[in-house]
Write a protein that holds these residues in place. Structure first.
Motif, mmCIF file in Angstrom:
data_model
loop_
_atom_site.group_PDB
_atom_site.id
_atom_site.type_symbol
_atom_site.label_atom_id
_atom_site.label_comp_id
_atom_site.label_asym_id
_atom_site.label_seq_id
_atom_site.Cartn_x
_atom_site.Cartn_y
_atom_site.Cartn_z
ATOM 1 N N UNK A 159 0.856 -1.192 0.000
ATOM 2 C CA UNK A 159 0.000 0.000 0.000
ATOM 3 C C UNK A 159 0.890 1.239 0.000
ATOM 4 N N UNK A 160 0.572 2.185 -0.873
ATOM 5 C CA UNK A 160 1.316 3.446 -0.912
ATOM 6 C C UNK A 160 0.321 4.598 -0.887
ATOM 7 N N UNK A 161 0.582 5.579 -0.037
ATOM 8 C CA UNK A 161 -0.265 6.776 0.010
ATOM 9 C C UNK A 161 0.521 7.934 -0.598
ATOM 10 N N UNK A 162 0.016 8.454 -1.710
ATOM 11 C CA UNK A 162 0.678 9.549 -2.427
ATOM 12 C C UNK A 162 -0.377 10.549 -2.877
ATOM 13 N N UNK A 163 -0.143 11.828 -2.626
ATOM 14 C CA UNK A 163 -1.106 12.888 -2.985
ATOM 15 C C UNK A 163 -2.519 12.563 -2.484
ATOM 16 N N UNK A 164 -2.605 12.086 -1.233
ATOM 17 C CA UNK A 164 -3.880 11.756 -0.571
ATOM 18 C C UNK A 164 -4.630 10.598 -1.251
ATOM 19 N N UNK A 165 -3.941 9.841 -2.090
ATOM 20 C CA UNK A 165 -4.565 8.663 -2.724
ATOM 21 C C UNK A 165 -3.885 7.414 -2.161
ATOM 22 N N UNK A 166 -4.713 6.439 -1.748
ATOM 23 C CA UNK A 166 -4.169 5.173 -1.246
ATOM 24 C C UNK A 166 -4.159 4.158 -2.393
ATOM 25 N N UNK A 167 -2.959 3.834 -2.854
ATOM 26 C CA UNK A 167 -2.789 2.851 -3.922
ATOM 27 C C UNK A 167 -2.612 1.474 -3.294
ATOM 28 N N UNK A 168 -3.495 0.536 -3.652
ATOM 29 C CA UNK A 168 -3.360 -0.858 -3.222
ATOM 30 C C UNK A 168 -2.777 -1.647 -4.382
ATOM 31 N N UNK A 169 -1.610 -2.257 -4.137
ATOM 32 C CA UNK A 169 -0.864 -2.911 -5.217
ATOM 33 C C UNK A 169 -0.712 -4.399 -4.905
ATOM 34 N N UNK A 170 -1.155 -5.239 -5.824
ATOM 35 C CA UNK A 170 -0.987 -6.692 -5.706
ATOM 36 C C UNK A 170 -0.094 -7.178 -6.834
ATOM 37 N N UNK A 171 0.894 -7.993 -6.480
ATOM 38 C CA UNK A 171 1.820 -8.515 -7.495
ATOM 39 C C UNK A 171 1.810 -10.040 -7.478
ATOM 40 N N UNK A 173 3.060 -13.684 -10.187
ATOM 41 C CA UNK A 173 3.632 -14.181 -11.446
ATOM 42 C C UNK A 173 2.645 -15.161 -12.061
ATOM 43 N N UNK A 174 2.212 -14.876 -13.291
ATOM 44 C CA UNK A 174 1.253 -15.735 -13.987
ATOM 45 C C UNK A 174 1.736 -15.941 -15.423
ATOM 46 N N UNK A 175 1.868 -17.205 -15.836
ATOM 47 C CA UNK A 175 2.242 -17.532 -17.226
ATOM 48 C C UNK A 175 3.462 -16.750 -17.706
ATOM 49 N N UNK A 176 4.488 -16.691 -16.856
ATOM 50 C CA UNK A 176 5.726 -16.032 -17.269
ATOM 51 C C UNK A 176 5.657 -14.519 -17.301
ATOM 52 N N UNK A 177 4.605 -13.957 -16.709
ATOM 53 C CA UNK A 177 4.484 -12.498 -16.630
ATOM 54 C C UNK A 177 4.429 -12.072 -15.164
ATOM 55 N N UNK A 178 5.074 -10.955 -14.857
ATOM 56 C CA UNK A 178 4.931 -10.340 -13.544
ATOM 57 C C UNK A 178 3.782 -9.345 -13.660
ATOM 58 N N UNK A 179 2.709 -9.635 -12.935
ATOM 59 C CA UNK A 179 1.488 -8.823 -13.059
ATOM 60 C C UNK A 179 1.290 -8.010 -11.781
ATOM 61 N N UNK A 180 1.129 -6.727 -11.978
ATOM 62 C CA UNK A 180 0.901 -5.804 -10.860
ATOM 63 C C UNK A 180 -0.486 -5.206 -11.043
ATOM 64 N N UNK A 181 -1.380 -5.461 -10.094
ATOM 65 C CA UNK A 181 -2.726 -4.864 -10.137
ATOM 66 C C UNK A 181 -2.746 -3.665 -9.194
ATOM 67 N N UNK A 182 -3.218 -2.533 -9.702
ATOM 68 C CA UNK A 182 -3.192 -1.276 -8.950
ATOM 69 C C UNK A 182 -4.627 -0.777 -8.800
ATOM 70 N N UNK A 183 -5.125 -0.737 -7.559
ATOM 71 C CA UNK A 183 -6.507 -0.316 -7.284
ATOM 72 C C UNK A 183 -6.499 0.866 -6.313
ATOM 73 N N UNK A 184 -7.375 1.825 -6.559
ATOM 74 C CA UNK A 184 -7.455 2.978 -5.650
ATOM 75 C C UNK A 184 -8.753 3.739 -5.910
ATOM 76 N N UNK A 185 -9.055 4.636 -4.986
ATOM 77 C CA UNK A 185 -10.208 5.530 -5.138
ATOM 78 C C UNK A 185 -9.722 6.969 -5.187
ATOM 79 N N UNK A 186 -10.368 7.770 -6.011
ATOM 80 C CA UNK A 186 -10.093 9.211 -6.034
ATOM 81 C C UNK A 186 -11.389 9.932 -6.387
ATOM 82 N N UNK A 187 -11.730 10.955 -5.613
ATOM 83 C CA UNK A 187 -12.989 11.694 -5.832
ATOM 84 C C UNK A 187 -14.195 10.762 -5.936
#
Length: 243
Positions: A159-171, A173-187
Motif C-alpha cells: 500500500x502506498x499513500x501519495x497525494x492523498x490517494x491510497x494505492x493498493x498494489x498486488x503482485x 507471477x502468472x504464465x511467465x508475466x509479472x502482473x501488478x494490479x493497482x486499485x485505488x479511489x479518487x474523488x
C-alpha cells in the motif's frame, strides 16, 4: 483493435503520481557510468526508446549529445517537449514501428521499458526495429530488472499513500508475466489498472536478440556497472551490437 494496458496506464495522471519518486540522481549516475564506458563521440546521435517524461534524454542532452526521445504516452511527451532544443526532440511513437534507418549511434531502452507485449514475436519485431534504427557500428543498451531476484523477493501486497490517494498494489507471477494490479479511489470513483511485464531472463534476451540479428557484447548487473549475477543483481543491463 483493443487498446493494451500500457496505452491506458502510462497515459494516466495516476501513473505519474504513483511513480513520482523516481530518482533523477540514480538516472544521472547510470548515464554517467554508461557514457564513460561507451565513450561516445560528442556529436553522437542517440535514440531513447520509451523515454517517459524524458529524464534520461534531458540529461544526455545536457552532456552534449543529440537526443531523440520517443514514447507512446501523449501525456509524457507533452511534458518532455518543454525541454526541447535543437539537439533534443521528443515524439509520440510506438517502439514497434520503424523510425529512421541506419541513423543512430546509440539506442537506449532503459528502466524496464520492454516486455509489455503479448507474444515473443512482438518483442523480436521491436528489437528488429531498434536494430534497423542503428548505423553499422551502433550500440543498443537494454536496461531490464533482474527477473530472478524480483520473483524471489516479490512483495505480493503493498500500500502506498501519495497525494492523498491510497494505492493498493498486488503482485503475482502468472504464465511467465509479472502482473501488478493497482486499485485505488479518487474523488469517490474507483480505478483499476494493471501492469503486465514479461519475466524475461538473460537466456530469453539472448534468444530474442539473435532472432533480431544482434549479439550481446557485455552484461552488467547494476547502475554502477557491476558484473551481472542472476542471484543478487538488481538490474540486467545488456550492451548489444549488430551481428
Amino acid at each position: 483493435m483493443q487498446r493494451k494496458w500500457f496505452q491506458y496506464w502510462f497515459n494516466s495522471p495516476y501513473y505519474h503520481i504513483l511513480y513520482q519518486q523516481r530518482n533523477d540522481a540514480e538516472a544521472e549516475f547510470f548515464i554517467d557510468n554508461l557514457t564513460s564506458f561507451l565513450n561516445p563521440a560528442t556529436d553522437s546521435k542517440m535514440l531513447d526508446i520509451a523515454c517517459g517524461k524524458g529524464r534520461h534524454s534531458i540529461y544526455l542532452n545536457k552532456k552534449g549529445f543529440n537526443v531523440t526521445g520517443i514514447d507512446l504516452s501523449e501525456q509524457s511527451i507533452k511534458y518532455a517537449k518543454q525541454f526541447e532544443n535543437e539537439k533534443l526532440h521528443f515524439l509520440v511513437h510506438d517502439m514497434r514501428r520503424l523510425f529512421y534507418i541506419n541513423y543512430f549511434d546509440i539506442a537506449l531502452n532503459l528502466f524496464t521499458s520492454f516486455g509489455y507485449f503479448d507474444t515473443e514475436k512482438d518483442h523480436v519485431n521491436a528489437l528488429k526495429t531498434f536494430r534497423k534504427s542503428l548505423n553499422a557500428n551502433g550500440i543498443l543498451v537494454v536496461d531490464y530488472f533482474n527477473t530472478e531476484k524480483i520473483i524471489r523477493n516479490l512483495n505480493s501486497n503493498e500500500t502506498k499513500v501519495l497525494d492523498h490517494i491510497t494505492f493498493n498494489i498486488d503482485k503475482k507471477v502468472v504464465d511467465g508475466k509479472i502482473i501488478k494490479k493497482i486499485n485505488f479511489e479518487d474523488n469517490h470513483k474507483t480505478y483499476n489498472f494493471e501492469e503486465r511485464v514479461q519475466a524475461f531472463s538473460l537466456q530469453d534476451f539472448e534468444r530474442m536478440l539473435t532472432k533480431a540479428g544482434m549479439v550481446i557484447a557485455k552484461t552488467f548487473g547494476s547502475y554502477a556497472l557491476e558484473d551481472y549475477n542472476k542471484e543478487n543483481s538488481d538490474r540486467l543491463i545488456l550492451i548489444c551490437k549488430k551481428a
